[in-house]
Scaffold this active site. Structure first.
Site, PDB file in Angstrom:
ATOM      1  N   CYS A  56       0.827  -1.211   0.000  1.00 42.82           N
ATOM      2  CA  CYS A  56       0.000   0.000   0.000  1.00 42.82           C
ATOM      3  C   CYS A  56       0.859   1.258   0.000  1.00 42.82           C
ATOM      4  O   CYS A  56       1.733   1.406   0.853  1.00 42.82           O
ATOM      5  CB  CYS A  56      -0.903  -0.023   1.233  1.00 42.82           C
ATOM      6  SG  CYS A  56      -1.786   1.526   1.526  1.00 42.82           S
ATOM      7  N   TYR A 187      -5.650   7.222  -8.558  1.00 40.02           N
ATOM      8  CA  TYR A 187      -6.876   6.503  -8.193  1.00 40.02           C
ATOM      9  C   TYR A 187      -8.090   7.132  -8.868  1.00 40.02           C
ATOM     10  O   TYR A 187      -9.030   6.437  -9.247  1.00 40.02           O
ATOM     11  CB  TYR A 187      -7.054   6.513  -6.672  1.00 40.02           C
ATOM     12  CG  TYR A 187      -6.113   5.589  -5.955  1.00 40.02           C
ATOM     13  CD1 TYR A 187      -6.461   4.266  -5.703  1.00 40.02           C
ATOM     14  CD2 TYR A 187      -4.863   6.025  -5.538  1.00 40.02           C
ATOM     15  CE1 TYR A 187      -5.595   3.401  -5.056  1.00 40.02           C
ATOM     16  CE2 TYR A 187      -3.986   5.175  -4.892  1.00 40.02           C
ATOM     17  CZ  TYR A 187      -4.358   3.859  -4.653  1.00 40.02           C
ATOM     18  OH  TYR A 187      -3.487   3.002  -4.017  1.00 40.02           O
TER      19      TYR A 187
END
Length: 317
Positions: A56, A187
């Site tokens: 992440c 994103y």
């Protein structure tokens, strides 16, 4: 983190930024920037465990800052595996699939211990109180901020000044643009719910990438000749760009390796102690290509690109 998102009517991705707001501060005192109603916890070596998956980017920045500041013996680190389902991150890299300190299989257990039936996304990074097994905070921008400002008494003697006072105001502005347009911008491209939303996100991302390319043409790091937190925050996105965001998130105007200043800068950081050793490309690719089944329904993980290119000379010394 497990992506927390919502979509407006136009299909634009919006990140849910409502995290557990608690802060860990020196002697549990309120810092100057602290809202009055936010719970405070005291800095205490050995009391807390950082749960941060290498896969992440938001967790990766906490791993880097913890190492740069020399806090390894003060705050322990637990590393979940790269894949998870809608319930939780899991500790499948550890023996018996259990975190060796917290004794839990699912990070959700620490969230539920603090807030029963925790209703939001179980995200990393998270800081957990070891004795109670309860999550303290998952508010990732403040976690690294406070590792610098609140844990200073425990920094190693030669720890870098990640928030230099003379450039702090400008750095805050730079980091805000990096977050909205690049860290979150990839994103916004990848999770766009309509063509119009994607096109707008793509244009915003590449306007910011061009700005960074120009900025890094005249300085070694974002704020000058020394590494700051701004570099940490940008690096974790750049490290994933060609391996994931270029194709998987359709951020494909150019590869990072085709942007000479950004690519040299990224390799410079990767080869700096505290950065490259925190990057695991296999875990990164497994996370994105297997977890995002709506984007990659086959679950096939690409073999490339070759990670050895990150060790090529960068000529930015």
């Amino acid at each position: 983190m497990a992506e927390k998102s919502s979509y407006v009517v136009t299909g634009e991705f919006e990140r849910d930024m409502a995290y557990i707001p608690d802060r860990i501060t020196a002697r549990g005192r309120p810092p100057r920037d602290q809202p009055a109603d936010v719970p405070l916890w005291p800095v205490e070596p050995g009391r807390y465990r950082l749960i941060a998956a290498k896969a992440c980017p938001w967790a990766n920045r906490a791993i880097i800052v913890r190492g740069l500041l020399g806090l390894e013996e003060v705050i322990s680190w637990g590393a979940p595996g790269p894949t998870h389902d809608e319930r939780s991150w899991t500790f499948d890299l550890d023996p018996d699939g259990k975190d060796p300190v917290l004794g839990i299989h699912f990070l959700r257990d620490a969230y539920d211990a603090r807030i029963p039936d925790y209703p939001k996304g179980v995200t990393v990074p998270a800081i957990v109180e070891v004795e109670t097994g309860k999550v303290v905070t998952n508010d990732f921008p403040w976690i690294t901020h406070d590792l610098f400002f609140e844990w200073r008494e425990h920094h190693r003697a030669d720890a870098p000044d990640l928030w230099p006072a003379d450039v702090r105001d400008e750095m805050e502005t730079v980091m805000q643009r990096v977050f909205t347009e690049v860290n979150n911008g990839v994103y916004r491209c990848g999770f766009a719910g309509s063509q119009d939303a994607y096109d707008a996100a793509y244009d915003r991302l590449w306007a910011a990438m061009d700005w960074l390319e120009d900025r890094l043409a005249t300085r070694r790091y974002l704020m000058g000749e020394a590494i700051t937190e701004a570099d940490v925050r940008l690096f974790t996105t750049l490290a994933r760009f060609d391996a994931v965001y270029h194709g998987h998130f359709k951020c494909n105007r150019q590869k990072l390796a085709e942007l000479p200043h950004l690519w040299g800068y990224a390799r410079d950081l990767f080869q700096t102690p505290g950065f490259g050793e925190t990057v695991d490309f296999d875990q990164i690719k497994a996370h994105y290509y297997r977890v995002h089944g709506d984007i990659n329904p086959s679950g096939i993980v690409p073999k490339g690109p070759d990670p050895d290119v990150w060790l090529e000379p960068h000529s930015r010394g």
